[in-house]
Design a protein around this motif. Structure first.
Motif: not given
Length: 565
Positions: A6, A8-12, A216-217, A248-249
């Motif tokens: 929880s 560290k990575y947040r939803p865009f 990023m998403t 990147d994704r």
């Protein structure tokens, strides 16, 4: 690393666009294309291209059909500056091609960029400014107002400098860098401010390039952002909306396609997805995706193998064998059920029918490939692996593309004769295809001549039992042999290896060549105790294979020319 930690990575964040229209749209026409292979792509290479390599790549891009090419960051280095000058001063830019140069929003860099473009018929000056909160606050320590002022003052300077060079048609491109992570109202504000400073009109449009600087998403969120901008920009009718997606994704192509559905009109990227980090959008894949949907892309990939080999040679980056459309194995079926479905699909279609062949989204022939490699015999299909047997039984390690090519001959033999192909029969088949070719040109001998620069060759061949002496020079024996034969052939790859067969250790040479007037490429193979002799025999082997593939008129003309010489 524990998954799902929880914080560290947040939803865009998504976009407040409840009545989005892009999901109901299809792409019905190609975008404007800009290749940034010479800028973004070049700066991502282990060894950046030298001037000669840059010129070769530039010419390849224009041959493919790119009308806008970002050629350099001329204020960053003297090398880039000089390359732009060479293109302009030596007349390398076709009349329908526009070059583009990138610059940061700094006065001395803009002046240097404009200086590099003096004398161009038409030029795009591409400036950028970071607009995401993290960039403005933590990297550049600027307020949003200061960033807008920087972009506007840079635009006014370019407008002033452009007015002093009226013989050039000037186009401005502005990229709000890190647009993907920007606050949309601010991205809109800065783009409209630049448009007003430039004096953009429907007749003199500003290119607004909205980059996925770091992906990023999911691509649908990027499409939402593009549609939001297209709806809310004050000067939309005076803008060309462009996108520059990164991978990147792993979804740069998808993001670009959805962006086109959302209103974008222009796409930037590189051949085969080259570019910083994981790369840019792959323009070849995008263009051929359109082609398979019946949309003309305006780009010519009808000789895709040649383009891939040339790009590999220039950049040092291999095209993955499973790369869409261009990979060596993407039209090759190993699975027995796939093979059966493809065979039946190919057999059941008429020449005028729409292309509907199982497992093949595009006709390989449209990309300059034949059908020989579609179905291959290997251990997966229960008939023994061709490459495995050639290596284990005969000590011959074939290049991957030769494996694909030779397997077509093996398949034809298996279909005609039935039964299992023994290692001995496999070698005899390989020899007949590549090593024992004696017609129409028979290699009889050669003598190398040392020169101050490169090498010369005295080459003896036989055509229709007539002995012919040929001579040529080049940067090495293979190049000299090609020139001696005097045929319009191009060498695309060369490999040499040791091969042990029986008690004697020999050298094997593989050459991959093409010929003007003959579709596709083919291999030649030579084996001899001396590697130079093996290489020259490989060239003659390849020439014989190309001549058998050539139209009768071309073959007759080339052989008559050889005899007359």
């Amino acid at each position: 690393m524990q998954p799902g930690v929880s914080g560290k990575y947040r939803p865009f964040p998504t976009v407040p666009l409840k009545d989005r229209t892009w999901p109901d749209k299809t792409i019905t026409r190609a975008p404007a294309w800009l290749s940034t292979d010479l800028r973004d792509g070049n700066q991502a290479l282990f060894e950046p291209l030298d001037p000669a390599g840059k010129l070769k790549l530039f010419r390849m891009l224009t041959d493919i059909g790119f009308k806008e090419i970002e050629v350099a960051f001329p204020s960053a280095s003297q090398t880039d500056f000089d390359f732009v000058r060479e293109l302009i001063e030596k007349g390398h830019i076709p009349a329908d091609v526009t070059i583009c140069a990138l610059s940061q929003c700094r006065e001395h860099l803009i002046r240097r960029t404009m200086e590099s473009l003096v004398g161009a018929r038409r030029a795009i000056v591409h400036i950028y400014a970071a607009v995401s909160p993290v960039y403005m606050e933590k990297i550049f320590a600027k307020t949003p107002a200061e960033v807008v002022e920087m972009a506007v003052s840079s635009t006014k300077l370019i407008r002033e400098l452009a007015a002093a060079q009226p013989d050039t048609e000037w186009v401005l491109e502005f990229s709000p860098e890190h647009f993907f992570a920007s606050e949309l109202p601010f991205a809109r504000e800065i783009c409209d401010a630049v448009a007003e400073a430039w004096g953009a009109t429907p007749e003199r449009k500003l290119i607004v390039n909205l980059p996925g600087t770091v992906e990023m998403t999911t691509p649908n969120v990027f499409a939402d952002r593009i549609e939001w901008m297209c709806r809310n920009l004050k000067h939309r009718e005076s803008m060309v909306i462009s996108v520059h997606t990164h991978n990147d994704r792993g979804t740069a192509v998808a993001a670009a396609e959805l962006a086109l559905m959302a209103g974008a009109e222009r796409v930037e990227g590189c051949l085969f997805g080259n570019g910083e980090r994981t790369g840019n959008a792959d323009l070849m894949t995008l263009a051929l995706n359109l082609y398979t949907q019946g949309v003309a892309s305006g780009l010519n990939f009808s000789e895709l193998d040649k383009i891939a080999r040339a790009n590999e040679e220039l950049t040092g980056l291999p095209v993955h064998p499973r790369h869409p459309y261009a990979g060596d194995l993407v039209f090759t079926a190993f699975s027995g059920s796939h093979q059966d479905a493809i065979k039946k699909g190919m057999a059941g279609r008429g020449g005028a029918d729409a292309w509907e062949v199982p497992y093949l989204p595009v006709d390989p022939e449209d990309l300059g490939r034949g059908y020989d490699s579609i179905v291959r015999v290997n251990s997966q299909s229960g008939k023994g692996g061709v490459a495995y047997l050639m290596e284990t039984a005969h000590g011959l390690v074939m290049p991957r593309r030769l494996q694909v090519e030779f397997s077509g001959a093996v398949q034809r033999h298996a279909d005609a004769k039935g039964g299992e192909i023994t290692p001995h029969a496999l070698w005899e088949l390989f020899s007949a295809e590549y090593l024992k070719l004696r017609k129409p040109v028979l290699y009889a001998g050669h003598h190398l001549i040392e020169r101050a620069k490169g090498q010369g060759i005295s080459l003896t061949v036989s055509v229709d039992k007539k002995t012919i002496g040929l001579s040529g020079k080049g940067n090495g024996p293979i190049d000299a042999a090609v020139h001696a034969l005097g045929m319009p052939i191009s060498l695309h790859s060369y490999e040499e290896r040791a091969v042990s067969q029986g008690a004697d250790s020999k050298a094997v040479a593989f050459v991959e060549v093409s010929m003007e007037g003959v579709k596709g490429m083919t291999f030649g193979v030579g084996i001899h105790e001396n590697i130079v002799t093996a290489s020259i025999k490989a060239v003659v082997s390849a020439v014989n294979r190309l001549l058998t593939m050539a139209p009768k008129e071309l073959r007759t003309s080339l052989l008559e020319g050889l005899v007359e010489d």
